[in-house]
Design a protein around this motif. Structure first.
Motif, PDB file in Angstrom:
ATOM      1  N   TRP A  38      19.417  -6.765  38.587  1.00  0.00           N
ATOM      2  CA  TRP A  38      18.064  -6.829  39.118  1.00  0.00           C
ATOM      3  C   TRP A  38      17.894  -7.997  40.082  1.00  0.00           C
ATOM      4  O   TRP A  38      17.234  -7.894  41.096  1.00  0.00           O
ATOM      5  CB  TRP A  38      17.078  -6.949  37.961  1.00  0.00           C
ATOM      6  CG  TRP A  38      15.662  -7.156  38.378  1.00  0.00           C
ATOM      7  CD1 TRP A  38      14.807  -6.223  38.885  1.00  0.00           C
ATOM      8  CD2 TRP A  38      14.923  -8.381  38.320  1.00  0.00           C
ATOM      9  NE1 TRP A  38      13.583  -6.794  39.144  1.00  0.00           N
ATOM     10  CE2 TRP A  38      13.634  -8.125  38.807  1.00  0.00           C
ATOM     11  CE3 TRP A  38      15.236  -9.666  37.908  1.00  0.00           C
ATOM     12  CZ2 TRP A  38      12.657  -9.102  38.882  1.00  0.00           C
ATOM     13  CZ3 TRP A  38      14.264 -10.645  37.979  1.00  0.00           C
ATOM     14  CH2 TRP A  38      12.994 -10.354  38.465  1.00  0.00           C
ATOM     15  N   TYR A  39      18.525  -9.142  39.756  1.00  0.00           N
ATOM     16  CA  TYR A  39      18.362 -10.373  40.520  1.00  0.00           C
ATOM     17  C   TYR A  39      19.636 -10.589  41.339  1.00  0.00           C
ATOM     18  O   TYR A  39      20.274 -11.631  41.265  1.00  0.00           O
ATOM     19  CB  TYR A  39      18.136 -11.528  39.536  1.00  0.00           C
ATOM     20  CG  TYR A  39      17.406 -12.730  40.089  1.00  0.00           C
ATOM     21  CD1 TYR A  39      18.064 -13.695  40.826  1.00  0.00           C
ATOM     22  CD2 TYR A  39      16.055 -12.916  39.840  1.00  0.00           C
ATOM     23  CE1 TYR A  39      17.414 -14.815  41.300  1.00  0.00           C
ATOM     24  CE2 TYR A  39      15.389 -14.034  40.308  1.00  0.00           C
ATOM     25  CZ  TYR A  39      16.073 -14.969  41.033  1.00  0.00           C
ATOM     26  OH  TYR A  39      15.422 -16.084  41.498  1.00  0.00           O
ATOM     27  N   LEU A  95      14.839  -1.833  30.541  1.00  0.00           N
ATOM     28  CA  LEU A  95      14.810  -2.420  31.877  1.00  0.00           C
ATOM     29  C   LEU A  95      13.616  -3.336  32.094  1.00  0.00           C
ATOM     30  O   LEU A  95      13.654  -4.210  32.942  1.00  0.00           O
ATOM     31  CB  LEU A  95      14.845  -1.321  32.941  1.00  0.00           C
ATOM     32  CG  LEU A  95      16.157  -0.535  33.025  1.00  0.00           C
ATOM     33  CD1 LEU A  95      16.053   0.550  34.083  1.00  0.00           C
ATOM     34  CD2 LEU A  95      17.325  -1.451  33.306  1.00  0.00           C
ATOM     35  N   ARG A  98      14.809  -7.262  31.070  1.00  0.00           N
ATOM     36  CA  ARG A  98      16.200  -7.324  31.533  1.00  0.00           C
ATOM     37  C   ARG A  98      17.022  -8.421  30.888  1.00  0.00           C
ATOM     38  O   ARG A  98      18.228  -8.309  30.785  1.00  0.00           O
ATOM     39  CB  ARG A  98      16.217  -7.507  33.046  1.00  0.00           C
ATOM     40  CG  ARG A  98      15.682  -6.326  33.792  1.00  0.00           C
ATOM     41  CD  ARG A  98      15.557  -6.657  35.281  1.00  0.00           C
ATOM     42  NE  ARG A  98      14.985  -5.543  35.989  1.00  0.00           N
ATOM     43  CZ  ARG A  98      13.673  -5.388  36.185  1.00  0.00           C
ATOM     44  NH1 ARG A  98      12.831  -6.274  35.732  1.00  0.00           N
ATOM     45  NH2 ARG A  98      13.226  -4.342  36.850  1.00  0.00           N
TER      46      ARG A  98
END
Length: 168
Positions: A38-39, A95, A98
């Motif tokens: 995600w990051y 999700l 996370r």
């Protein structure tokens, strides 16, 4: 793996007394594969800060739950940073969270690397955030703003040998 465990000052006192973070299972926050994905542009330090921030949010909710139950708790978020073997950490699949992980066993105090605690100057904003948590969780945008105001305060870093000083 570095795991960030949300806590309160009262729970930290129990850790100091018993010599372990528990009881298990524990919910913590860490740099998980889902967080990394995600990051994508973040380095390790930024990813760990994101996990620490998630743990601080969880600490705020722990404080709010204690207050809702009539438990008098100090308005200071606490996060315990511990180094746990990777095989003792179970990453979640949600999700929305996370960085959330589960630990099936208590964490011995000797595995704690540091403790992060709000400075006294943060207390007014933490009090405001605590009062706003129920409405924020219900979708109130103004209350969400108040809760987010707690994040404007960086948690202070303390070595494990400083825990007695933090608790005074």
């Amino acid at each position: 793996m570095r795991v960030y465990l949300p806590c309160t000052l009262a729970a930290l006192a129990r850790v100091a007394e018993t010599g372990e973070v528990g009881p298990a299972p524990l919910t913590g926050y860490a740099v998980t594969p889902a967080l990394v994905e995600w990051y994508a542009s973040g380095d390790t330090e930024e990813l760990e800060y994101a996990a620490l921030t998630d743990a601080a949010r969880a600490s705020l909710r722990m404080l709010a739950a204690d207050r809702a139950d009539g438990v008098p708790v100090a308005a200071r978020r606490v996060v315990i940073a511990a180094d746990v073997p990777d095989d003792q950490v179970v990453a979640g699949t949600d999700l929305a969270d996370r960085s959330r992980v589960r630990l099936p066993a208590p964490v011995p105090l000797k595995k704690v690397a540091a403790v992060h605690v709000d400075d006294g100057s943060a207390v007014p904003d933490i009090e405001t955030a605590l009062a706003a948590v129920p409405a924020a969780d219900g979708g109130d945008e103004d209350a969400k703003f108040d809760v987010d105001g707690a994040e404007a305060h960086e948690l202070m870093w303390y070595a494990t040998q400083e825990i007695p000083d933090v608790l005074r």
